[in-house]
Design an enzyme around this catalytic site. Structure first.
Site, PDB file in Angstrom:
ATOM      1  N   ASN A 128      -3.404  49.503   1.843  1.00 36.52           N
ATOM      2  CA  ASN A 128      -3.376  48.595   2.635  1.00 36.52           C
ATOM      3  C   ASN A 128      -2.772  47.361   2.527  1.00 36.52           C
ATOM      4  O   ASN A 128      -3.299  46.054   3.078  1.00 36.52           O
ATOM      5  CB  ASN A 128      -4.895  48.530   2.965  1.00 36.52           C
ATOM      6  N   ASP A 137      -2.135  41.523  -9.231  1.00 32.90           N
ATOM      7  CA  ASP A 137      -2.775  42.453  -8.672  1.00 32.90           C
ATOM      8  C   ASP A 137      -3.253  41.815  -7.359  1.00 32.90           C
ATOM      9  O   ASP A 137      -3.050  40.486  -7.312  1.00 32.90           O
ATOM     10  CB  ASP A 137      -4.058  42.979  -9.367  1.00 32.90           C
ATOM     11  N   GLU A 147      -4.596  40.600 -13.724  1.00 33.40           N
ATOM     12  CA  GLU A 147      -5.612  41.674 -13.476  1.00 33.40           C
ATOM     13  C   GLU A 147      -6.724  41.545 -13.560  1.00 33.40           C
ATOM     14  O   GLU A 147      -7.392  41.051 -14.354  1.00 33.40           O
ATOM     15  CB  GLU A 147      -5.129  42.942 -14.287  1.00 33.40           C
ATOM     16  N   SER A 190      -3.353  49.559  -3.711  1.00 33.79           N
ATOM     17  CA  SER A 190      -3.900  49.603  -2.408  1.00 33.79           C
ATOM     18  C   SER A 190      -2.714  50.056  -1.301  1.00 33.79           C
ATOM     19  O   SER A 190      -1.849  49.404  -1.344  1.00 33.79           O
ATOM     20  CB  SER A 190      -4.386  48.343  -1.710  1.00 33.79           C
ATOM     21  N   LYS A 226     -13.340  49.309  -8.910  1.00 37.56           N
ATOM     22  CA  LYS A 226     -12.259  48.143  -8.804  1.00 37.56           C
ATOM     23  C   LYS A 226     -11.197  48.855  -9.555  1.00 37.56           C
ATOM     24  O   LYS A 226     -11.059  49.314 -10.569  1.00 37.56           O
ATOM     25  CB  LYS A 226     -12.782  47.217  -9.647  1.00 37.56           C
ATOM     26  N   GLY A 227      -9.927  48.500  -9.062  1.00 38.52           N
ATOM     27  CA  GLY A 227      -8.559  48.967  -9.356  1.00 38.52           C
ATOM     28  C   GLY A 227      -8.195  50.413  -9.340  1.00 38.52           C
ATOM     29  O   GLY A 227      -7.162  50.932  -9.624  1.00 38.52           O
ATOM     30  N   THR A 254     -11.427  41.420  -1.814  1.00 36.44           N
ATOM     31  CA  THR A 254     -11.787  42.468  -1.109  1.00 36.44           C
ATOM     32  C   THR A 254     -12.872  43.352  -1.566  1.00 36.44           C
ATOM     33  O   THR A 254     -13.097  44.430  -0.622  1.00 36.44           O
ATOM     34  CB  THR A 254     -10.435  43.533  -0.508  1.00 36.44           C
ATOM     35  N   ARG A 275      -8.013  55.318  -3.745  1.00 36.77           N
ATOM     36  CA  ARG A 275      -8.853  55.874  -2.804  1.00 36.77           C
ATOM     37  C   ARG A 275      -9.666  56.976  -3.237  1.00 36.77           C
ATOM     38  O   ARG A 275     -10.584  57.154  -3.076  1.00 36.77           O
ATOM     39  CB  ARG A 275      -8.245  55.903  -1.522  1.00 36.77           C
TER      40      ARG A 275
HETATM   41  C1  G6P Z   1      -7.283  48.287  -5.344  1.00 33.14           C
HETATM   42  C2  G6P Z   1      -8.690  48.297  -5.126  1.00 33.14           C
HETATM   43  C3  G6P Z   1      -9.710  49.689  -5.242  1.00 33.14           C
HETATM   44  C4  G6P Z   1      -9.204  50.415  -4.100  1.00 33.14           C
HETATM   45  C5  G6P Z   1      -7.545  50.811  -4.263  1.00 33.14           C
HETATM   46  C6  G6P Z   1      -7.221  51.639  -3.049  1.00 33.14           C
HETATM   47  O1  G6P Z   1      -7.201  48.809  -6.465  1.00 33.14           O
HETATM   48  O2  G6P Z   1      -9.387  47.714  -6.500  1.00 33.14           O
HETATM   49  O3  G6P Z   1     -10.909  49.238  -5.291  1.00 33.14           O
HETATM   50  O4  G6P Z   1      -9.850  51.764  -4.078  1.00 33.14           O
HETATM   51  O5  G6P Z   1      -6.914  49.270  -4.203  1.00 33.14           O
HETATM   52  O6  G6P Z   1      -7.234  50.922  -1.962  1.00 33.14           O
HETATM   53  P1  G6P Z   1      -6.805  51.464  -0.596  1.00 33.14           P
HETATM   54  O7  G6P Z   1      -6.618  50.190   0.277  1.00 33.14           O
HETATM   55  O8  G6P Z   1      -5.399  51.985  -0.749  1.00 33.14           O
HETATM   56  O9  G6P Z   1      -7.964  52.441  -0.179  1.00 33.14           O
HETATM   57 MG    MG Z   2      -7.928  44.397  -8.433  1.00 35.86          MG
END
Ligand code: G6P
Ligand code: MG
Length: 217
Positions: A118, A9, A169, A116, A45-46, A17, A49
């Site tokens: 991003n 992860d 993870e 994510s 967490k995890g 982050t 969005r």
């Molecule tokens: C990860 C983080 C989450 C976040 C998700 C989506 O799993 O742990 O907190 O919401 O990614 O991230 P993004 O950058 O796509 O918004």
């Molecule tokens: Mg994580």
């Protein structure tokens, strides 16, 4: 050893982050006029969005229409992206690079499996892309953790079976995703916060291949 591939992860495992996600969600909560604590942030967490936004709105006891939700998610993301633009390789968590190098030197395949969208931006900023054989991020999957899609896609792209994979993870949703995918799991964090992992470690500072061999031979 049973393990042929390790899947990592990103958020909370390779880099921290969570603090940037928190700052961005807190700004949204401030603008909507309610408190959002760091403890509340643990629930995100995890989580994807849009699901994170649902949880945030539930905490604030606020109902909005779909269009407003999309705008709020976009605003949060713009803020988050502005924070991660400033990230540097110094933010890679202790022991991560050494452990990734040890895995590669010993022929273990390596994938990133992150919810994510991003993830690639972060990997670029911290200059770590070349350490992964495969990167699966939130743009490549349609089902969020605890669905195992992100890790199963990683296994397919690496050309290994799920039972040959070990996932690292920090979030319960991610541990459940790895378990649902039939993979081995090491949780990163504190035993009191995580259930259903094979082992829990505080981070990679003391992690090495000998330890893996002793756990998974
Ligand atoms: C990860 C983080 C989450 C976040 C998700 C989506 O799993 O742990 O907190 O919401 O990614 O991230 P993004 O950058 O796509 O918004
Ligand atoms: Mg994580």
């Amino acid at each position: 050893m049973k393990i042929k591939a390790c899947l990592f992860d990103l958020d909370g495992v390779v880099v921290d982050t969570a603090k940037y996600h928190y700052l961005a969600w807190k700004k949204i909560a401030d603008d909507l006029g309610f408190d959002f604590s760091e403890l509340d942030n643990e629930r995100l967490k995890g989580v994807s969005r849009m699901e994170s936004l649902d949880i945030l709105l539930e905490i604030g006891k606020i109902k909005v229409d779909l269009r407003t939700k999309e705008e709020l998610a976009d605003t949060k993301n713009s803020l988050y992206v502005s924070y991660i633009q400033k990230m540097t390789p110094e933010e890679i968590l202790p022991g991560v690079i050494r452990f990734l190098d040890e895995l590669r030197a010993n022929g273990i395949l390596i994938a990133l499996g992150s919810a994510s969208k991003n993830a690639m931006t972060i990997l670029d900023k911290i200059d770590i892309v070349q350490k992964f054989d495969v990167v699966i991020d939130g743009n490549k999957v349609s089902k969020a953790k605890p669905d195992p899609e992100v890790f199963l896609k990683g296994a397919i792209e690496l050309g290994v079976e799920p039972h040959e994979c070990l996932v690292f993870e920090d979030a319960q949703a991610g541990i459940d995703a790895a378990r649902n995918g039939g993979m081995y799991i090491i949780g990163i964090g504190k035993p009191e916060n995580l259930t259903n992992a094979d082992y829990i470690i505080p981070g990679f500072a003391t992690m090495n291949l000998d330890q893996l061999r002793s756990w998974y031979s």
